[in-house]
Motif scaffolding. Structure first.
Motif, PDB file in Angstrom:
ATOM      1  N   GLY A  20       0.785  -1.221   0.000  1.00  0.00           N
ATOM      2  CA  GLY A  20       0.000   0.000   0.000  1.00  0.00           C
ATOM      3  C   GLY A  20       0.822   1.280   0.000  1.00  0.00           C
ATOM      4  O   GLY A  20       0.270   2.370   0.184  1.00  0.00           O
ATOM      5  N   TYR A  65      -3.030  -0.490 -12.510  1.00  0.00           N
ATOM      6  CA  TYR A  65      -2.926  -0.164 -11.078  1.00  0.00           C
ATOM      7  C   TYR A  65      -3.566   1.193 -10.796  1.00  0.00           C
ATOM      8  O   TYR A  65      -4.376   1.346  -9.881  1.00  0.00           O
ATOM      9  N   TYR A  66      -3.197   2.198 -11.606  1.00  0.00           N
ATOM     10  CA  TYR A  66      -3.732   3.540 -11.380  1.00  0.00           C
ATOM     11  C   TYR A  66      -5.240   3.599 -11.611  1.00  0.00           C
ATOM     12  O   TYR A  66      -5.949   4.332 -10.927  1.00  0.00           O
ATOM     13  N   ARG A  92      -7.158  12.008 -12.194  1.00  0.00           N
ATOM     14  CA  ARG A  92      -8.109  11.740 -11.115  1.00  0.00           C
ATOM     15  C   ARG A  92      -8.370  13.041 -10.389  1.00  0.00           C
ATOM     16  O   ARG A  92      -7.419  13.787 -10.085  1.00  0.00           O
ATOM     17  N   LEU A 148      -6.998   2.917  -8.626  1.00  0.00           N
ATOM     18  CA  LEU A 148      -6.955   4.012  -7.653  1.00  0.00           C
ATOM     19  C   LEU A 148      -7.848   5.178  -8.075  1.00  0.00           C
ATOM     20  O   LEU A 148      -7.799   6.253  -7.470  1.00  0.00           O
ATOM     21  N   ARG A 160      -0.019   3.686  -2.960  1.00  0.00           N
ATOM     22  CA  ARG A 160      -1.301   4.329  -2.652  1.00  0.00           C
ATOM     23  C   ARG A 160      -1.107   5.431  -1.606  1.00  0.00           C
ATOM     24  O   ARG A 160      -1.668   6.522  -1.730  1.00  0.00           O
ATOM     25  N   ASP A 181      -2.016  13.881  -3.262  1.00  0.00           N
ATOM     26  CA  ASP A 181      -3.390  14.360  -3.351  1.00  0.00           C
ATOM     27  C   ASP A 181      -3.647  15.435  -2.289  1.00  0.00           C
ATOM     28  O   ASP A 181      -4.224  16.491  -2.595  1.00  0.00           O
ATOM     29  N   ILE A 191       0.646   8.433  -3.191  1.00  0.00           N
ATOM     30  CA  ILE A 191      -0.302   9.171  -4.024  1.00  0.00           C
ATOM     31  C   ILE A 191      -1.266   9.957  -3.136  1.00  0.00           C
ATOM     32  O   ILE A 191      -1.635  11.089  -3.452  1.00  0.00           O
ATOM     33  N   GLY A 192      -1.630   9.393  -1.999  1.00  0.00           N
ATOM     34  CA  GLY A 192      -2.471  10.121  -1.044  1.00  0.00           C
ATOM     35  C   GLY A 192      -1.798  11.391  -0.551  1.00  0.00           C
ATOM     36  O   GLY A 192      -2.447  12.430  -0.394  1.00  0.00           O
TER      37      GLY A 192
END
Length: 169
Positions: free
Chosen positions: A91, A126-127, A166, A130, A94, A101, A97-98
């Protein structure tokens, strides 16, 4: 594993992480990608000094993954996200990327974008998992089109690549 901003002492480790991760591309026959040199220290230093480089660290506070972001076309563009093969599937991508974000939200940027390989399992598929979606040709900003041209000059075939977006959360 915690996520924090990269520090100057982390930068050589990020190069090592990139080199180790490249070996995964060698295993699927993408030797040119595997042989591509990691970002130079001065490039990493630029991201680090600008507060746009995050690391995932182990219990000893040593980086095991990293993410670099720049602003392109009014969005936070994930230039690179890499996790050492010994620490994948936990993870960390992820979580990195969080962090990007949250930074984008603070900067009032409406979205995250990235460019990646269309068919590599740990890339576009994968993306998509997400919440990223592929951008149509008409949705590419002039800056993203310029980035695609830059990628082509270093040997990345545009047909193999995809731009994704995203909304920030």
């Amino acid at each position: 594993m915690p996520i924090r901003l990269a520090r100057p002492a982390d930068l050589p480790i990020l190069q090592d992480i990139e080199t180790a991760s490249g070996e995964l591309f060698r295993r699927i026959g993408m030797t040119a990608v595997a042989d591509h040199a990691p970002p130079a220290l001065h490039v990493l230093r630029g991201y680090q000094r600008a507060g746009r480089a995050w690391v995932a660290v182990d219990a000893g506070n040593r980086p095991v993954g990293f993410l670099l972001v720049k602003v392109i076309g009014g969005a936070a563009h994930i230039e690179q996200v890499t996790v050492h093969p010994d620490h994948q599937r936990q993870g960390l991508g992820r979580a990195l990327i969080g962090a990007a974000d949250r930074w984008a939200v603070e900067k009032l940027l409406p979205a995250l974008t990235l460019s990646t390989f269309r068919e590599v399992a740990w890339n576009a598929p994968y993306y998509a998992g997400l919440g990223f979606h592929e951008l149509a040709e008409d949705d590419l900003t002039p800056e993203l089109l310029e980035l695609r041209a830059e990628e082509a000059t270093i040997g990345l075939e545009p047909a193999d690549r995809v731009f994704m977006r995203r909304a920030t959360r």
